[in-house]
Write a protein that holds these residues in place. Structure first.
Motif, PDB file in Angstrom:
ATOM      1  N   ASP A 157      -4.925  -1.201  -2.263  1.00 27.69           N
ATOM      2  CA  ASP A 157      -6.096  -0.591  -1.634  1.00 27.69           C
ATOM      3  C   ASP A 157      -6.343  -1.314  -0.314  1.00 27.69           C
ATOM      4  O   ASP A 157      -7.180  -2.198  -0.210  1.00 27.69           O
ATOM      5  CB  ASP A 157      -7.306  -0.692  -2.559  1.00 27.69           C
ATOM      6  CG  ASP A 157      -8.500   0.097  -2.055  1.00 27.69           C
ATOM      7  OD1 ASP A 157      -8.322   0.944  -1.151  1.00 27.69           O
ATOM      8  OD2 ASP A 157      -9.608  -0.140  -2.560  1.00 27.69           O
ATOM      9  N   ARG A 158      -5.570  -0.932   0.704  1.00 27.49           N
ATOM     10  CA  ARG A 158      -5.564  -1.650   1.972  1.00 27.49           C
ATOM     11  C   ARG A 158      -5.672  -0.687   3.147  1.00 27.49           C
ATOM     12  O   ARG A 158      -5.316   0.487   3.044  1.00 27.49           O
ATOM     13  CB  ARG A 158      -4.260  -2.443   2.129  1.00 27.49           C
ATOM     14  CG  ARG A 158      -4.062  -3.484   1.054  1.00 27.49           C
ATOM     15  CD  ARG A 158      -2.752  -4.211   1.205  1.00 27.49           C
ATOM     16  NE  ARG A 158      -2.719  -5.187   2.270  1.00 27.49           N
ATOM     17  CZ  ARG A 158      -3.265  -6.387   2.233  1.00 27.49           C
ATOM     18  NH1 ARG A 158      -3.943  -6.769   1.184  1.00 27.49           N
ATOM     19  NH2 ARG A 158      -3.140  -7.214   3.238  1.00 27.49           N
ATOM     20  N   GLN A 198       0.784  -1.224   0.000  1.00 28.68           N
ATOM     21  CA  GLN A 198       0.000   0.000   0.000  1.00 28.68           C
ATOM     22  C   GLN A 198       0.821   1.282   0.000  1.00 28.68           C
ATOM     23  O   GLN A 198       0.240   2.368   0.019  1.00 28.68           O
ATOM     24  CB  GLN A 198      -1.013   0.004   1.141  1.00 28.68           C
ATOM     25  CG  GLN A 198      -0.430   0.002   2.518  1.00 28.68           C
ATOM     26  CD  GLN A 198      -0.362  -1.395   3.116  1.00 28.68           C
ATOM     27  OE1 GLN A 198      -0.182  -2.368   2.409  1.00 28.68           O
ATOM     28  NE2 GLN A 198      -0.482  -1.490   4.418  1.00 28.68           N
ATOM     29  N   PHE A 227      -5.776  -5.482  -7.162  1.00 27.53           N
ATOM     30  CA  PHE A 227      -6.091  -4.157  -6.619  1.00 27.53           C
ATOM     31  C   PHE A 227      -5.994  -4.160  -5.097  1.00 27.53           C
ATOM     32  O   PHE A 227      -5.626  -3.153  -4.491  1.00 27.53           O
ATOM     33  CB  PHE A 227      -7.475  -3.686  -7.068  1.00 27.53           C
ATOM     34  CG  PHE A 227      -7.506  -3.172  -8.472  1.00 27.53           C
ATOM     35  CD1 PHE A 227      -6.964  -1.935  -8.777  1.00 27.53           C
ATOM     36  CD2 PHE A 227      -8.062  -3.925  -9.488  1.00 27.53           C
ATOM     37  CE1 PHE A 227      -6.980  -1.457 -10.075  1.00 27.53           C
ATOM     38  CE2 PHE A 227      -8.079  -3.459 -10.791  1.00 27.53           C
ATOM     39  CZ  PHE A 227      -7.540  -2.227 -11.092  1.00 27.53           C
ATOM     40  N   HIS A 287      -2.764   6.888   1.126  1.00 26.55           N
ATOM     41  CA  HIS A 287      -3.346   7.493  -0.070  1.00 26.55           C
ATOM     42  C   HIS A 287      -4.865   7.570   0.054  1.00 26.55           C
ATOM     43  O   HIS A 287      -5.527   6.584   0.345  1.00 26.55           O
ATOM     44  CB  HIS A 287      -2.975   6.672  -1.311  1.00 26.55           C
ATOM     45  CG  HIS A 287      -1.505   6.485  -1.472  1.00 26.55           C
ATOM     46  ND1 HIS A 287      -0.655   7.512  -1.836  1.00 26.55           N
ATOM     47  CD2 HIS A 287      -0.714   5.408  -1.278  1.00 26.55           C
ATOM     48  CE1 HIS A 287       0.580   7.061  -1.885  1.00 26.55           C
ATOM     49  NE2 HIS A 287       0.575   5.794  -1.545  1.00 26.55           N
ATOM     50  N   SER A 316      -3.162   2.462   4.241  1.00 26.96           N
ATOM     51  CA  SER A 316      -2.633   3.241   3.131  1.00 26.96           C
ATOM     52  C   SER A 316      -2.692   4.723   3.476  1.00 26.96           C
ATOM     53  O   SER A 316      -3.661   5.201   4.058  1.00 26.96           O
ATOM     54  CB  SER A 316      -3.444   2.984   1.858  1.00 26.96           C
ATOM     55  OG  SER A 316      -3.027   3.856   0.830  1.00 26.96           O
ATOM     56  N   ASP A 334       0.255   3.763  -5.078  1.00 29.34           N
ATOM     57  CA  ASP A 334      -1.089   4.272  -5.330  1.00 29.34           C
ATOM     58  C   ASP A 334      -1.539   4.127  -6.777  1.00 29.34           C
ATOM     59  O   ASP A 334      -2.586   4.617  -7.161  1.00 29.34           O
ATOM     60  CB  ASP A 334      -1.208   5.734  -4.885  1.00 29.34           C
ATOM     61  CG  ASP A 334      -0.229   6.661  -5.577  1.00 29.34           C
ATOM     62  OD1 ASP A 334       0.741   6.173  -6.178  1.00 29.34           O
ATOM     63  OD2 ASP A 334      -0.433   7.882  -5.521  1.00 29.34           O
ATOM     64  N   VAL A 373      -6.510   5.713  -4.852  1.00 32.99           N
ATOM     65  CA  VAL A 373      -5.622   4.824  -5.587  1.00 32.99           C
ATOM     66  C   VAL A 373      -6.175   4.708  -7.004  1.00 32.99           C
ATOM     67  O   VAL A 373      -7.388   4.735  -7.214  1.00 32.99           O
ATOM     68  CB  VAL A 373      -5.470   3.430  -4.934  1.00 32.99           C
ATOM     69  CG1 VAL A 373      -4.778   3.534  -3.603  1.00 32.99           C
ATOM     70  CG2 VAL A 373      -6.786   2.722  -4.795  1.00 32.99           C
TER      71      VAL A 373
END
Length: 134
Positions: A116-117, A91, A112, A122, A120, A94, A125
């Motif tokens: 996308d965890r 993660q 994905f 971010h 993260s 991004d 993503v």
């Protein structure tokens, strides 16, 4: 692919490029990093390489147990087969690109899921499915 990587948002963050086949991963690496001159690009497509080293260099925040060796730099672009598609924390990245689409949609979701965890940093993503024109 190169022109896509040169545009925002892909040029500004880490990029994880998935492909189904080792030959394709090798081809992409050779074309994105001719002669292996850029230390911030790597490829992994089998278990003969240390996943821990590649993962640690690509996602050092998510994998703090990895200690960089002298001269090593963080990876900004990683080309991988599905050897990295399950159960790993990537993660720090991004941007994900599916260079080819896997026949199993669950595999795409797992890809994905690497970035996308929970944890993260971010807010957004980006995911791309690359469909080359003939």
């Amino acid at each position: 692919m190169k022109s896509l990587l040169a545009k925002a948002p892909l040029r500004d963050g880490k990029r994880l490029i998935f492909t189904q086949y080792a030959d394709t991963a090798s081809y992409l690496y050779d074309n994105l990093n001719p002669g292996g001159k850029r230390p911030d690009i790597d490829v992994i497509y089998s278990s003969d390489r240390s996943k821990a080293k590649v993962i640690g260099r690509f996602a050092p925040k998510a994998n703090p147990e990895y200690k960089f060796q002298p001269g090593e730099v963080p990876l900004m672009t990683l080309v991988a087969t599905d050897v990295l598609a399950e159960g790993l924390n990537l993660q720090d990245c991004d941007n994900i690109i599916n260079y080819d689409l896997h026949w199993n949609p669950v595999r795409l979701i797992q890809r994905f899921g690497r970035i996308d965890r929970i944890g993260s940093e971010h807010d957004v993503v980006y995911g791309y499915n690359f469909l080359p024109l003939s």
